[in-house]
Design a protein around this motif. Structure first.
Motif, PDB file in Angstrom:
ATOM      1  N   GLU A  24      69.971  37.450  54.345  1.00 23.96           N
ATOM      2  CA  GLU A  24      69.210  38.665  54.633  1.00 23.96           C
ATOM      3  C   GLU A  24      69.792  39.868  53.895  1.00 23.96           C
ATOM      4  O   GLU A  24      69.063  40.646  53.266  1.00 23.96           O
ATOM      5  CB  GLU A  24      69.198  38.938  56.140  1.00 23.96           C
ATOM      6  N   ALA A 115      71.087  47.705  60.813  1.00 23.75           N
ATOM      7  CA  ALA A 115      69.760  47.317  61.304  1.00 23.75           C
ATOM      8  C   ALA A 115      69.791  45.900  61.875  1.00 23.75           C
ATOM      9  O   ALA A 115      69.151  45.615  62.896  1.00 23.75           O
ATOM     10  CB  ALA A 115      68.726  47.428  60.186  1.00 23.75           C
ATOM     11  N   MET A 116      70.525  44.992  61.238  1.00 21.19           N
ATOM     12  CA  MET A 116      70.665  43.628  61.752  1.00 21.19           C
ATOM     13  C   MET A 116      71.315  43.653  63.131  1.00 21.19           C
ATOM     14  O   MET A 116      70.847  42.990  64.061  1.00 21.19           O
ATOM     15  CB  MET A 116      71.549  42.791  60.817  1.00 21.19           C
ATOM     16  N   GLU A 118      71.523  46.127  65.245  1.00 20.03           N
ATOM     17  CA  GLU A 118      70.630  46.782  66.201  1.00 20.03           C
ATOM     18  C   GLU A 118      69.569  45.804  66.692  1.00 20.03           C
ATOM     19  O   GLU A 118      69.252  45.753  67.880  1.00 20.03           O
ATOM     20  CB  GLU A 118      69.983  48.012  65.560  1.00 20.03           C
ATOM     21  N   ARG A 119      69.039  45.014  65.779  1.00 19.58           N
ATOM     22  CA  ARG A 119      68.021  44.021  66.144  1.00 19.58           C
ATOM     23  C   ARG A 119      68.584  43.013  67.149  1.00 19.58           C
ATOM     24  O   ARG A 119      67.955  42.700  68.153  1.00 19.58           O
ATOM     25  CB  ARG A 119      67.531  43.316  64.877  1.00 19.58           C
ATOM     26  N   HIS A 120      69.802  42.545  66.895  1.00 16.27           N
ATOM     27  CA  HIS A 120      70.421  41.578  67.802  1.00 16.27           C
ATOM     28  C   HIS A 120      70.797  42.222  69.135  1.00 16.27           C
ATOM     29  O   HIS A 120      70.672  41.588  70.187  1.00 16.27           O
ATOM     30  CB  HIS A 120      71.634  40.918  67.146  1.00 16.27           C
ATOM     31  N   ARG A 122      69.249  44.690  70.591  1.00 15.11           N
ATOM     32  CA  ARG A 122      68.008  44.847  71.355  1.00 15.11           C
ATOM     33  C   ARG A 122      67.571  43.508  71.943  1.00 15.11           C
ATOM     34  O   ARG A 122      67.128  43.436  73.080  1.00 15.11           O
ATOM     35  CB  ARG A 122      66.889  45.407  70.462  1.00 15.11           C
ATOM     36  N   ARG A 123      67.702  42.447  71.162  1.00 15.35           N
ATOM     37  CA  ARG A 123      67.252  41.129  71.609  1.00 15.35           C
ATOM     38  C   ARG A 123      68.111  40.602  72.755  1.00 15.35           C
ATOM     39  O   ARG A 123      67.596  40.088  73.749  1.00 15.35           O
ATOM     40  CB  ARG A 123      67.279  40.143  70.436  1.00 15.35           C
TER      41      ARG A 123
END
Length: 146
Positions: A24, A115-116, A118-120, A122-123
């Protein structure tokens, strides 16, 4: 024929995570114009500092041999991401310093990785993600110091 299902071990999981993050990261860096970089360059770029760092320190931080780091620095210097400068503390030594292009790449990589994460977060939930990272870091440090 009976198939046995093996549990995925720590090394496989760590490798899968590394390859997924690298895929990524370097894919997005390529889209931003840094398409001449490859995951192997991370052995230098991940540990580079704005004021520069010695190759021996890059080798120590990355766990790579000094010769491997030297090869990566040569490549990154040829691509315009780093330059060697005399170390003001020891003029015999050289610091590996990011160029303007290197600083731009480091900033872009920081944004992509943030951003990666943050995505994790949130998940999984921020608390659970923080606990995962702390536990993972502890395991990494314990494994390195065994």
């Amino acid at each position: 024929m009976i198939m046995t299902v093996r549990r995925v071990d720590l090394g496989v999981l760590a490798g899968q995570l590394l390859f997924a993050v690298q895929g990524e990261l370097f894919g997005k860096l390529g889209e931003l114009g840094f398409d001449d970089l490859h995951p192997r360059h991370g052995a230098v770029l991940a540990y580079l500092e704005p004021e520069g760092v010695r190759a021996t320190e890059l080798a120590r931080r990355s766990g790579q041999h000094k010769q491997v780091i030297g090869t990566m620095v040569d490549e990154l210097e040829g691509l315009g991401y780093v330059e060697r400068r005399p170390d003001p503390v020891d003029r015999r030594a050289k610091l590996i310093c990011p160029t303007e292009r290197g600083v731009a790449e480091l900033a872009a990589a920081d944004r992509i990785l943030a951003a990666m994460q943050e995505r994790h977060a949130r998940r999984l939930g921020r608390q659970r993600y923080a606990e995962f990272k702390a536990a993972f870091q502890d395991i990494v440090e314990h494994q390195k110091n065994r």
